[in-house]
Design an enzyme around this catalytic site. Structure first.
Site, PDB file in Angstrom:
ATOM      1  N   ASP A   1      -2.916  -0.561  -4.517  1.00 12.20           N
ATOM      2  CA  ASP A   1      -3.783  -0.670  -3.332  1.00 12.20           C
ATOM      3  C   ASP A   1      -5.225  -0.981  -3.708  1.00 12.20           C
ATOM      4  OD1 ASP A   1      -1.489   0.160  -1.948  1.00 12.20           O
ATOM      5  OD2 ASP A   1      -2.117   2.254  -1.897  1.00 12.20           O
TER       6      ASP A   1
ATOM      7  N   ASP B   1      -7.105   1.839  -6.239  1.00 16.12           N
ATOM      8  CA  ASP B   1      -8.171   1.853  -5.225  1.00 16.12           C
ATOM      9  C   ASP B   1      -9.497   1.337  -5.774  1.00 16.12           C
ATOM     10  OD1 ASP B   1      -6.147   3.020  -3.821  1.00 16.12           O
ATOM     11  OD2 ASP B   1      -7.283   4.747  -3.142  1.00 16.12           O
TER      12      ASP B   1
ATOM     13  N   GLN C   1      -6.670   8.179  -7.564  1.00 20.79           N
ATOM     14  CA  GLN C   1      -7.525   7.119  -7.025  1.00 20.79           C
ATOM     15  C   GLN C   1      -8.894   7.208  -7.707  1.00 20.79           C
ATOM     16  OE1 GLN C   1      -6.009   9.499  -5.236  1.00 20.79           O
ATOM     17  NE2 GLN C   1      -4.702   8.565  -3.679  1.00 20.79           N
TER      18      GLN C   1
ATOM     19  N   THR D   1     -11.279  10.511  -2.648  1.00 22.91           N
ATOM     20  CA  THR D   1     -11.269   9.075  -2.945  1.00 22.91           C
ATOM     21  C   THR D   1     -12.632   8.417  -2.745  1.00 22.91           C
ATOM     22  OG1 THR D   1      -8.897   8.877  -2.491  1.00 22.91           O
ATOM     23  CG2 THR D   1     -10.205   6.869  -2.365  1.00 22.91           C
TER      24      THR D   1
END
Length: 341
Positions: free
Chosen positions: A191, A164, A141, A105
């Site tokens: 998120d 993300d 992500q 990520t």
């Protein structure tokens, strides 16, 4: 909306990484980057604090990394319109590197900074990796900006991705780095504002994207992972939240307790903000893992407005008193740092 459709109008000026910045001397305090140059090359040429990199209109397809030694640096677009200057790439968590490993990520980020005292203004940071183009990749992500340095300030910046989008992190588990975002536009789906930094968002616009899925929630705006010892996590004040999805399709937040820091105590405060109908008003919070229920976290709201802020189930909408709200301001979160001074 597909990211590439959104960026299509500005890809005519696409430049590849590798060319050097257009400036007469690497020791000049202002470095200019124009189409055909590389933003990373300009960063590499910075030889001391207080330098400014001016990025001229165009779309720069490259990954930009600011190490800790590039402190007190300003990177800004040459115009006041952040849509004119775009830095974009398309790595995801599960994208494979040449050696066969994956980026992860943080490593997926188009823009990464560990530099203290960073200022970014008047440009767009984007990650246009799309799930639909890579059905074989499960690590979806894809970060637009990964920021860890203390006193990092972003003003009039667009941050575009899906999952993300913006990772507000710290340089170490025992540090409480501060970040400030003002007049920024941030969009994504899952998120898309997350991390453990002390991060203040003032007069920002958060926008949730439509997703081609049948389930709900389709995503969450915030996923804080604040350290237990840090009294201040993510604060959104005088902002607005809109949606490209149907009413109630998104949650406002869920707490993230990382496996590498199971003592985290996520903190999120949203105050004086207009919350649109895309956020579920009856149940705006959800668990990421049942072992860490959101009700045990430091979540709070104060004087929010809009259809997504209506309190229909009081136990699902923790509301601050006036005295509690006084503890959650830009000044209390940022301490002796005054980015607007």
């Amino acid at each position: 909306m597909r990211r590439r459709t959104l960026l299509a109008g500005i890809t005519a000026g696409l430049v590849a990484a590798g060319a050097g910045p257009a400036f007469a001397s690497a020791r000049r305090p202002v470095l200019h980057v124009r189409p055909g140059d590389s933003v990373q090359a300009a960063v590499d040429a910075v030889d001391g604090p207080g330098r400014t990199i001016v990025v001229h209109p165009g779309t720069y397809s490259e990954v930009v990394n600011l190490p800790v030694g590039k402190g007190e640096l300003t990177i800004r677009g040459a115009t006041c319109d952040p849509r004119d200057t775009v830095i974009v790439f398309d790595h995801a968590n599960g994208t494979k590197k040449p050696d066969g490993t994956t980026y992860g990520t943080p490593g997926s980020a188009t823009f990464t900074s560990a530099a203290p005292g960073l200022t970014v203004r008047d440009l767009t940071l984007a990650n246009d990796w799309l799930r639909a183009d890579h059905p074989d990749i499960t690590g979806t992500q894809a970060v637009a900006a990964y920021v860890t340095g203390d006193r990092s300030s972003f003003e009039n910046v667009r941050l575009l991705a899906h999952q993300d989008t913006l990772f507000v992190d710290t340089t170490a588990l025992d540090t409480f780095d501060r970040q400030y975002f003002r007049h920024c536009y941030i969009e994504g789906d899952v998120d898309f504002v997350f991390g453990r930094a002390t991060a203040v968002f003032e007069e920002c616009h958060f926008h949730t994207l439509q997703r081609d899925v049948t389930f709900t929630p389709k995503g969450m705006v915030f996923a804080p992972s604040t350290a237990r010892a840090n009294p201040h996590g993510i604060l959104a004040v005088r902002s607005r939240i809109t949606s490209g999805a149907e009413d109630g399709a998104y949650k406002l937040a869920r707490p993230w307790v990382p496996s590498y820091e199971t003592t985290a105590w996520p903190s999120l405060v949203v105050r004086d903000t207009r919350i649109g109908s895309g956020i579920d008003p009856a149940a705006p919070y959800v668990n990421m893992r049942d072992a860490y229920p959101w009700q045990t976290m430091r979540f709070g709201e104060y004087r929010n407005t809009g259809p997504g802020a209506v309190v229909t189930v009081p136990e699902n909408r923790p509301q601050f008193t006036v005295d509690e709200a006084r503890l959650h301001t830009r000044e209390t979160y940022l301490g002796d740092w005054r980015p607007c001074a």
